[in-house]
Scaffold this motif. Structure first.
Motif, PDB file in Angstrom:
ATOM      1  N   ILE A  31      44.859  56.311  44.878  1.00 53.88           N
ATOM      2  CA  ILE A  31      45.699  55.190  45.316  1.00 53.88           C
ATOM      3  C   ILE A  31      45.416  53.962  44.450  1.00 53.88           C
ATOM      4  CG2 ILE A  31      46.355  53.727  47.271  1.00 53.88           C
ATOM      5  CD1 ILE A  31      46.952  56.674  47.749  1.00 53.88           C
ATOM      6  N   HIS A  32      44.099  53.682  44.262  1.00 52.48           N
ATOM      7  CA  HIS A  32      43.720  52.489  43.492  1.00 52.48           C
ATOM      8  C   HIS A  32      43.010  52.903  42.210  1.00 52.48           C
ATOM      9  CE1 HIS A  32      43.342  50.974  47.843  1.00 52.48           C
ATOM     10  NE2 HIS A  32      44.515  50.542  47.379  1.00 52.48           N
ATOM     11  N   GLN A  33      43.456  52.396  41.100  1.00 51.91           N
ATOM     12  CA  GLN A  33      42.829  52.737  39.836  1.00 51.91           C
ATOM     13  C   GLN A  33      41.527  51.958  39.622  1.00 51.91           C
ATOM     14  OE1 GLN A  33      43.814  55.217  37.929  1.00 51.91           O
ATOM     15  NE2 GLN A  33      45.583  55.635  39.239  1.00 51.91           N
ATOM     16  N   ARG A  34      41.360  50.891  40.406  1.00 55.33           N
ATOM     17  CA  ARG A  34      40.108  50.123  40.334  1.00 55.33           C
ATOM     18  C   ARG A  34      39.542  49.968  41.739  1.00 55.33           C
ATOM     19  NH1 ARG A  34      41.581  44.590  37.897  1.00 55.33           N
ATOM     20  NH2 ARG A  34      39.561  43.944  38.731  1.00 55.33           N
ATOM     21  N   ALA A  72      40.779  33.830  59.527  1.00 55.75           N
ATOM     22  CA  ALA A  72      39.741  33.646  60.528  1.00 55.75           C
ATOM     23  C   ALA A  72      38.956  32.368  60.274  1.00 55.75           C
ATOM     24  CB  ALA A  72      38.784  34.836  60.526  1.00 55.75           C
ATOM     25  N   ALA A  73      38.808  31.998  58.995  1.00 56.49           N
ATOM     26  CA  ALA A  73      37.958  30.866  58.638  1.00 56.49           C
ATOM     27  C   ALA A  73      38.658  29.532  58.830  1.00 56.49           C
ATOM     28  CB  ALA A  73      37.483  30.999  57.203  1.00 56.49           C
ATOM     29  N   LYS A  74      39.860  29.554  59.304  1.00 55.09           N
ATOM     30  CA  LYS A  74      40.585  28.313  59.618  1.00 55.09           C
ATOM     31  C   LYS A  74      40.665  27.375  58.409  1.00 55.09           C
ATOM     32  CE  LYS A  74      41.798  29.019  63.690  1.00 55.09           C
ATOM     33  NZ  LYS A  74      40.859  29.613  64.608  1.00 55.09           N
ATOM     34  N   GLY A  75      41.271  27.891  57.341  1.00 51.22           N
ATOM     35  CA  GLY A  75      41.532  27.010  56.217  1.00 51.22           C
ATOM     36  C   GLY A  75      40.478  27.041  55.126  1.00 51.22           C
ATOM     37  N   LYS A  76      39.253  27.456  55.478  1.00 45.99           N
ATOM     38  CA  LYS A  76      38.251  27.580  54.424  1.00 45.99           C
ATOM     39  C   LYS A  76      38.659  28.702  53.484  1.00 45.99           C
ATOM     40  CE  LYS A  76      33.712  26.023  55.947  1.00 45.99           C
ATOM     41  NZ  LYS A  76      32.433  26.508  56.477  1.00 45.99           N
ATOM     42  N   LYS A  77      38.409  28.522  52.203  1.00 48.67           N
ATOM     43  CA  LYS A  77      38.755  29.555  51.237  1.00 48.67           C
ATOM     44  C   LYS A  77      37.638  30.595  51.173  1.00 48.67           C
ATOM     45  CE  LYS A  77      42.764  28.316  49.578  1.00 48.67           C
ATOM     46  NZ  LYS A  77      43.562  28.819  50.735  1.00 48.67           N
ATOM     47  N   ALA A  78      38.052  31.816  50.875  1.00 49.50           N
ATOM     48  CA  ALA A  78      37.061  32.875  50.718  1.00 49.50           C
ATOM     49  C   ALA A  78      36.742  33.059  49.248  1.00 49.50           C
ATOM     50  CB  ALA A  78      37.591  34.174  51.296  1.00 49.50           C
ATOM     51  N   VAL A  79      35.457  33.341  48.959  1.00 51.10           N
ATOM     52  CA  VAL A  79      35.050  33.649  47.594  1.00 51.10           C
ATOM     53  C   VAL A  79      34.878  35.159  47.506  1.00 51.10           C
ATOM     54  CG1 VAL A  79      33.277  33.317  45.839  1.00 51.10           C
ATOM     55  CG2 VAL A  79      33.835  31.461  47.444  1.00 51.10           C
ATOM     56  N   VAL A  80      35.605  35.806  46.577  1.00 54.07           N
ATOM     57  CA  VAL A  80      35.556  37.252  46.483  1.00 54.07           C
ATOM     58  C   VAL A  80      34.848  37.652  45.193  1.00 54.07           C
ATOM     59  CG1 VAL A  80      36.914  39.364  46.421  1.00 54.07           C
ATOM     60  CG2 VAL A  80      37.715  37.406  47.752  1.00 54.07           C
ATOM     61  N   LEU A  81      33.846  38.515  45.319  1.00 53.49           N
ATOM     62  CA  LEU A  81      33.136  39.017  44.144  1.00 53.49           C
ATOM     63  C   LEU A  81      33.410  40.514  44.028  1.00 53.49           C
ATOM     64  CD1 LEU A  81      29.668  37.284  44.860  1.00 53.49           C
ATOM     65  CD2 LEU A  81      31.583  36.392  43.496  1.00 53.49           C
ATOM     66  N   PRO A  82      34.502  40.885  43.313  1.00 57.15           N
ATOM     67  CA  PRO A  82      34.868  42.312  43.233  1.00 57.15           C
ATOM     68  C   PRO A  82      33.890  43.076  42.351  1.00 57.15           C
ATOM     69  CG  PRO A  82      36.688  40.863  42.560  1.00 57.15           C
ATOM     70  CD  PRO A  82      35.455  40.025  42.576  1.00 57.15           C
ATOM     71  N   TYR A  83      33.486  44.272  42.813  1.00 55.80           N
ATOM     72  CA  TYR A  83      32.621  45.117  42.006  1.00 55.80           C
ATOM     73  C   TYR A  83      33.334  45.517  40.712  1.00 55.80           C
ATOM     74  CZ  TYR A  83      29.550  45.862  46.108  1.00 55.80           C
ATOM     75  OH  TYR A  83      28.713  45.706  47.154  1.00 55.80           O
ATOM     76  N   GLY A  84      34.656  45.640  40.840  1.00 62.89           N
ATOM     77  CA  GLY A  84      35.458  46.070  39.691  1.00 62.89           C
ATOM     78  C   GLY A  84      35.305  45.159  38.476  1.00 62.89           C
ATOM     79  N   ASP A  85      34.899  43.892  38.709  1.00 62.48           N
ATOM     80  CA  ASP A  85      34.735  42.970  37.595  1.00 62.48           C
ATOM     81  C   ASP A  85      33.646  43.430  36.636  1.00 62.48           C
ATOM     82  OD1 ASP A  85      36.707  41.536  38.719  1.00 62.48           O
ATOM     83  OD2 ASP A  85      35.490  39.781  39.281  1.00 62.48           O
ATOM     84  N   VAL A  86      32.574  44.015  37.198  1.00 62.69           N
ATOM     85  CA  VAL A  86      31.488  44.467  36.318  1.00 62.69           C
ATOM     86  C   VAL A  86      31.434  45.977  36.199  1.00 62.69           C
ATOM     87  CG1 VAL A  86      30.028  42.424  36.562  1.00 62.69           C
ATOM     88  CG2 VAL A  86      29.867  44.277  38.240  1.00 62.69           C
ATOM     89  N   PRO A 119      34.255  48.333  35.825  1.00 69.52           N
ATOM     90  CA  PRO A 119      35.710  48.556  35.751  1.00 69.52           C
ATOM     91  C   PRO A 119      36.111  50.018  35.898  1.00 69.52           C
ATOM     92  CG  PRO A 119      34.789  48.016  33.600  1.00 69.52           C
ATOM     93  CD  PRO A 119      33.680  47.857  34.568  1.00 69.52           C
ATOM     94  N   ASP A 120      35.168  50.942  35.752  1.00 69.36           N
ATOM     95  CA  ASP A 120      35.542  52.346  35.798  1.00 69.36           C
ATOM     96  C   ASP A 120      35.596  52.933  37.200  1.00 69.36           C
ATOM     97  OD1 ASP A 120      35.991  52.635  33.129  1.00 69.36           O
ATOM     98  OD2 ASP A 120      33.842  52.926  32.714  1.00 69.36           O
TER      99      ASP A 120
END
Ligand SMILES: Nc1ncnc2c1ncn2[C@@H]1O[C@H](COP(=O)(O)OP(=O)(O)OP(=O)(O)O)[C@@H](O)[C@H]1O
Ligand SMILES: Nc1ncnc2c1ncn2[C@@H]1O[C@H](COP(=O)(O)OP(=O)(O)OP(=O)(O)O)[C@@H](O)[C@H]1O
Ligand SMILES: Cc1ncc(C[n+]2csc(CCO)c2C)c(N)n1
Ligand SMILES: [Mg+2]
Ligand SMILES: [Mg+2]
Lengths: 251, 264, 315, 264, 251
Positions: free
Chosen positions: C93-96, C181-195, C197-198
């Motif tokens: 389904i997802h290539q990454r 859920a965080a009521k306006g606070k932004k979420a910081v996302v650290l995708p594993y795919g960034d480091v 990629p395979d």
């Protein structure tokens, strides 16, 4: 009507065996009223249970109407110390219970049930539940129940002992009247000397450990007998004193 | 023994108004405290939504929530009935046979000790996603109290009554159906009242896993999307279902066993 | 009210399908394929049921309670190496990988390095947790310097927002839900795919005997499902509307946002192959990565048993 | 009324050997059937592991599993004791005040109806990952049966005994501590025996969420890696804990209340 | 010792008010033994509870030892129909309960407790639990308990009615003996005419609805009295007949 021959009953329990009854010889005539009296634990209930076929004797044999007793018989009814009514049933349907269990024709017996309830003064209470009645009234229902199937023998184990003395006196007198109307043989266990004398043709005095018959006392007082002031006070006092001595003295 | 009321037995104090008013008051006070707490301590609504938030969550999709409640209700009742249908005959066997009792009681105790939540996924794997695993879980949860209460009720039948039936030459089945079972009914109801609360919990637990509907499903999905108010609305509905079923049983008991209350 | 357990209603070959977890926006494509009649056209009568995580999906597919299901490919390989369930992959389904650590803005976590000494909540056994050591090494931090506390998936967003944990294991598409859920606070996302990629994301799973005995059905099903996936990433908001039809509690805005994020994982900008394809070389890389992380249990593990390259769309 | 044994009361049949042998036999038969089923139907071990698989899973890491059991046991006992410490005084208040009873009973019923599994995540959110939320959950689960049984036990004190103490000019606290509480003890034990099984389940449910140790944690993690045999081993240990705690209470009762068995 | 003046008691219940007692005037002398007899529901227990201070009269007033009764008094002890023993306490500690409740010096009373138990023939049973005793023995313990604090007044509500007739006779005779040794004033409720006559200096006969005193009968039979054969059989029969008539006749 009832014959006991060298009847003995031994109960095995964890702390050894209990000789509840030993060498009981007793014959009860048809239509006779016998009372059993004795201290607690002398085997009165055991004796009744043997006659009822609820228990098999370890020694000797029990006959009712000439037949050996091995199981409860339809022509023998038992009445207990407590009314033992089923609390979810109406008065009428409690009285009808023996018919229902035996699978008899209910329609026919229903009239008899009404008659019996009338006899004991409970007409109008047919549809009440037991808890709506006083203790004395409940015991009257129990009496009707034990009469519904026209038993030849009635075995009564301290049927009035949970009642107050006055209700008890009333019911004892009622029982005599019924006994005279319907001819049945009755064996009646009691603790009360007064009651034993009031009801019995013969009083069987028992002693405990092992349960044996100590003496059988004839009561020759004319019926109907009543409590309170009466002509036979002296005769009653005599028998009463005699029984008292028999019971109180060591065996 | 007399028909007159016992003089010292405590009487039910007065009015039916108090019967309703006091519990209601209790609920209102608790709701008030809860609401006040959310305001005073400024609690975020995903941590603890206020009663208002919960009500809003309910108002947003009342039809949907009621449908889910119905699903849960049906599973609960089915499993509960199944437990009665299977538990009562088993109790009968247990009462008749000491050996069976000795063999089955510890087993039932052990089965009862297994947390049902751990069994739920296994049931789904064995039985699929339909109603079946939910009903079975409710059944498992209810079975023990039903059996125990029925058996102990039948065993507590006074010997004098049993002896009466014996003296009437009653058959074994007459003894059990005309006497013991009837006598046990009040105690069976005690077991049923215990079981019904467990039943609701059981169906919810089952719906946590492999369900597509029901209040348990709502709680899981709303939790995963951080919609705590919706989860609370579902829990409130569960509370309502529980209380309704419980008092339904109480009513049924009063109807069926008018003799039980007064005569013991 | 609606019932997410939905069928196309016609008389076709009966087939059951499990989503990977619940009925979030990221699962919309199956409903799209159903709604648009792609399954029906392929002669399949499909029932969709929400799953509860990769391992549960594997067990249910292995046990025959479902014919197809979706689960994270990495978690699938790790579990298969230990338990040898008779399940195989027939499409991707997802290539990454969608796996990520999510934190809240202002918590001091902006990059992998900031995770040192922090507390992360996650479902035990999730890809996020299992792959974290690999991710940490690739990011140049000591895996042991980060503490994982276990928690059920439904409780994760609330744990993060309440501050009980500094970050949680989530899929990247979880961002809109967290922000809601965080009521306006932004979420910081650290995708594993960034480091890494395979790494693949979710895969389409089925029983090994279905592949052996009914490859035709597998092809038809995969094709129909992937067609729904293509439509979904082409028009996320329409897909979210369809999902809402089947699952009334769907928040369309959140679902749309999820699907918009997911687009780049189904068809990454640099990716040229067809949607759903599985590449041998990439699978080998994944296996090697897992091996170096010591995540694969058994030496007897033959990856060929768990990936059916033949049945997946060809590059 | 006589000291002689009632003639028709059913006696405990015979040997202590049967007391142990029969339940053991039951367990062995069930284990045998289970094992046979896994072999005959060739059930995959992730679906239903055989008793052998479960034993192997236990043998692989007995120390670890026993450690986890200890964690669960401690949480269970702590929460259970907490429920007693809080529940008994509350029951006292309920017995003394009809108003409090009317207000609190339906509330407790409603709280009891909420599935604790849904509360567990909230507790973690409010209280963090330590032992606290587990102990609190166990407490919540045990509280209701403890309060109900204590209150109803104290209420069922015969009026004649209460009147006796009144006639001796006893103070209220003498009435409660010298009479009602003591009289209620057998019924309190019934409540405790109900509560202890629930307590074990409660701690496991709590460990499903935000735990790093305990058998509940083992079940979740082994489930997450499809290691069903390990999950079963953990459940078996739970069963053992439950049974041990239950019979521990039974023993304690026999020790503390030798009068209770014979005199009622 | 005890004075009741125009005492009335009305209970309010859901189905209206019950006039349990009306216009009761009664004076009991120091050291006197009075028995109360009457049908169920005529207010005997209510009367006793009023004297005990467990109930406040809605009309009139009650005095004990010249003081108005408003609460239970330490010098008045009550004994009930059932033994009312605490099942978890030994025989000795049941007897000591009143001392413990009152906070008295236990050491001093312990000797008295042993004496009393000896008096009723229960020496050697001090450390048994109630369930190990027969009903009669339990009631003896209850008697010792009500004597431990040397009460000036003992109120006894059908204390022997749950016992079998023989044990009952024994205990009645024992009570007379104790009464003669320790001088106390006793008010004793019973259902049994026999018992009422055996024990009483005066028998108070009550009638129900509303509960009123119908007659007070003096019993002038020398003590110690016994059941069974005795010289005063005629006198007993006379009183007995008289009480019977009073109780059975409509009010
Ligand atoms: N099933 C039994 N097992 C063992 N012992 C028994 C059994 N039934 C009766 N006994 C013993 O047999 C003796 C006689 O008992 P039974 O009940 O017949 O006496 P009872 O005269 O009816 O006494 P009560 O007046 O108290 O009713 C007693 O010692 C009793 O303990
Ligand atoms: N607390 C109460 N509330 C209402 N009615 C009461 C109360 N106590 C007693 N009564 C009523 O008062 C009447 C007298 O009761 P009491 O118990 O004094 O009678 P008794 O003579 O002792 O009867 P018994 O011989 O059955 O013990 C009865 O009609 C009873 O129902
Ligand atoms: C709301 C939510 N959705 C999906 C996941 C992902 N997920 C569910 S179970 C699991 C572990 C695989 O067995 C993973 C990664 C999550 N954690 N929370
Ligand atoms: Mg007897
Ligand atoms: Mg009275």
């Amino acid at each position: 009507m009832i014959q006991l021959d060298k009847v003995g009953q031994v109960f095995e329990s964890r702390d050894g065996s209990v000789h509840a009854l030993e060498g009981i010889d007793l014959e009860v005539q048809e239509n006779e009223f016998v009372t059993l009296i004795g201290r607690s634990g002398c085997g009165k209930s055991t004796l009744l249970r043997l006659i009822a076929g609820l228990l098999e004797p370890t020694n000797g044999w029990v006959q009712v109407a000439g037949e050996l007793v091995t199981a409860p018989r339809p022509d023998v009814s038992v009445m207990f110390q407590r009314p033992a009514l089923l609390p979810w049933r109406s008065v009428l349907s409690n009285v009808m219970l023996p018919v229902e269990i035996a699978g008899g024709d209910r329609g026919q017996y229903r009239d008899r049930a009404h008659e019996l309830l009338h006899l004991v003064g409970l007409n109008g209470f047919e549809n009440k539940r037991p808890h709506e009645l006083s203790g004395g009234m409940q015991q009257r229902v129990s009496l009707c129940r034990s009469l519904i199937t026209r038993p030849k023998v009635m075995l009564m184990d301290e049927p009035f002992s949970a009642l107050d003395a006055l209700t008890r006196a009333e019911l004892s007198e009622e029982l005599q009247r019924i006994k005279m109307e319907l001819s049945t043989t009755i064996v009646f266990v009691t603790h009360s000397i007064e009651e034993a004398i009031l009801l019995a043709d013969r009083v069987v005095v028992m002693t405990p450990r092992p349960g044996q018959i100590r003496e059988i006392v004839d009561v020759r007082i004319p019926r109907p007998r009543t409590l309170g002031i009466h002509a036979d006070a002296a005769a009653v006092a005599k028998v009463s004193g005699q029984l008292h001595t028999l019971l109180m003295a060591p065996a | 023994m007399s028909a007159a009321p016992e003089p010292t037995r405590p009487r039910r104090s007065g009015s039916t108004l108090a019967n309703w008013l006091l519990p209601l008051l209790g609920f209102i006070v608790v709701l008030g405290l809860w609401w006040a707490a959310t305001i005073v301590f400024a609690i975020d609504d995903f941590l603890l939504p206020s009663p208002g938030d919960v009500y809003v969550a309910f108002r947003e999709q009342p039809g949907y929530l009621l449908d889910q409640s119905l699903v849960t209700l049906i599973e609960t009742v089915e499993g509960f009935l199944l437990a009665i249908v299977a538990g009562v005959p088993l109790a009968l066997l247990i009462v008749r046979s000491v050996v069976l009792e000795r063999v089955l009681y510890p087993l039932m105790l052990a089965v009862n000790a297994i947390p049902k939540i751990a069994v739920a996924p296994l049931l789904v794997i064995w039985m699929g996603f339909g109603q079946a695993p939910k009903v079975v879980l409710v059944f498992l949860v209810c079975f023990f109290p039903v059996v125990i209460s029925t058996a102990s009720g039948m065993k507590s039948t006074p010997v004098e009554l049993v002896e009466l039936l014996r003296s009437l030459n009653a058959t074994r089945s007459q003894e059990y159906f005309k006497l013991r079972f009837q006598y046990a009914l009040p105690q069976i109801f005690v077991g049923l009242k215990t079981a019904i609360s467990l039943a609701v919990i059981g169906s919810v637990i089952a719906e946590f896993v492999g369900a597509t509907a029901g209040l348990g499903y709502v709680i899981v999905t709303s939790g995963a999307s951080a919609d705590t108010a919706l989860a609370f609305a579902a829990m409130a509905l569960l509370g309502v279902i529980s209380i309704v079923l419980f008092y339904g049983l109480v009513l049924l008991e009063k109807k069926l066993l008018p003799w039980a209350e007064e005569s013991r | 009210g609606g019932n997410p357990d939905s069928t196309s209603g016609n008389k076709g070959e009966k087939v059951s399908y499990l989503t990977s977890f619940g009925t979030f926006g990221r699962e919309a494509y199956a409903y799209v394929a159903l709604e648009k009649g792609y399954f029906r056209a392929a002669g399949l009568d499909v029932t969709i049921t929400p799953g509860s995580g990769t391992v549960d999906v594997m067990k249910l597919v292995a046990g025959g309670q479902a014919d197809y299901g979706v689960g994270d490919f990495t978690a699938f390989l790790i579990t298969s190496s230990k338990q040898h369930l008779p399940v195989t992959t027939v499409g991707m389904i997802h290539q990454r990988s969608l796996a990520a650590i999510v934190a809240l803005e202002g918590s001091g976590i902006n990059k992998a390095g900031d995770l040192v000494g922090k507390k992360i909540g996650d479902q035990p056994g999730s890809t996020n947790q299992v792959m974290f050591p690999v991710y940490a090494k690739a990011s140049g931090i000591d895996p042991k310097s980060v503490q994982f506390v276990p928690a059920a998936p439904p409780a994760l967003p609330a744990l993060l927002v309440s501050g009980q944990v500094n970050g949680i294991g989530q899929f990247v598409v979880g961002k809109p839900t967290i922000e809601k859920a965080a009521k306006g606070k932004k979420a910081v996302v650290l995708p594993y795919g960034d480091v890494l990629p395979d790494l693949y994301g979710n895969a389409l799973l089925t029983r090994q005997d279905v592949v052996k005995e009914n490859p035709e059905q597998v092809k038809k099903f995969t094709t129909a499902l992937l067609k729904g996936l293509a439509d979904t990433i082409a028009d996320p908001s329409a897909a979210a509307d369809i999902l809402k039809k089947y699952v009334p509690e769907t928040d369309v805005a959140v679902a749309t946002a999820e699907l918009q994020i997911m687009r780049d994982y189904v068809k990454p900008p640099s990716y040229t192959g067809p949607i759903g394809a599985i590449q041998r070389e990439k699978v080998s890389t994944v296996e090697a990565t897992l091996d170096t992380a010591d995540a694969l249990e058994s030496d007897l593990f033959n990856i060929g048993d768990y990936v059916s390259f033949d049945l997946a769309p060809k590059a």
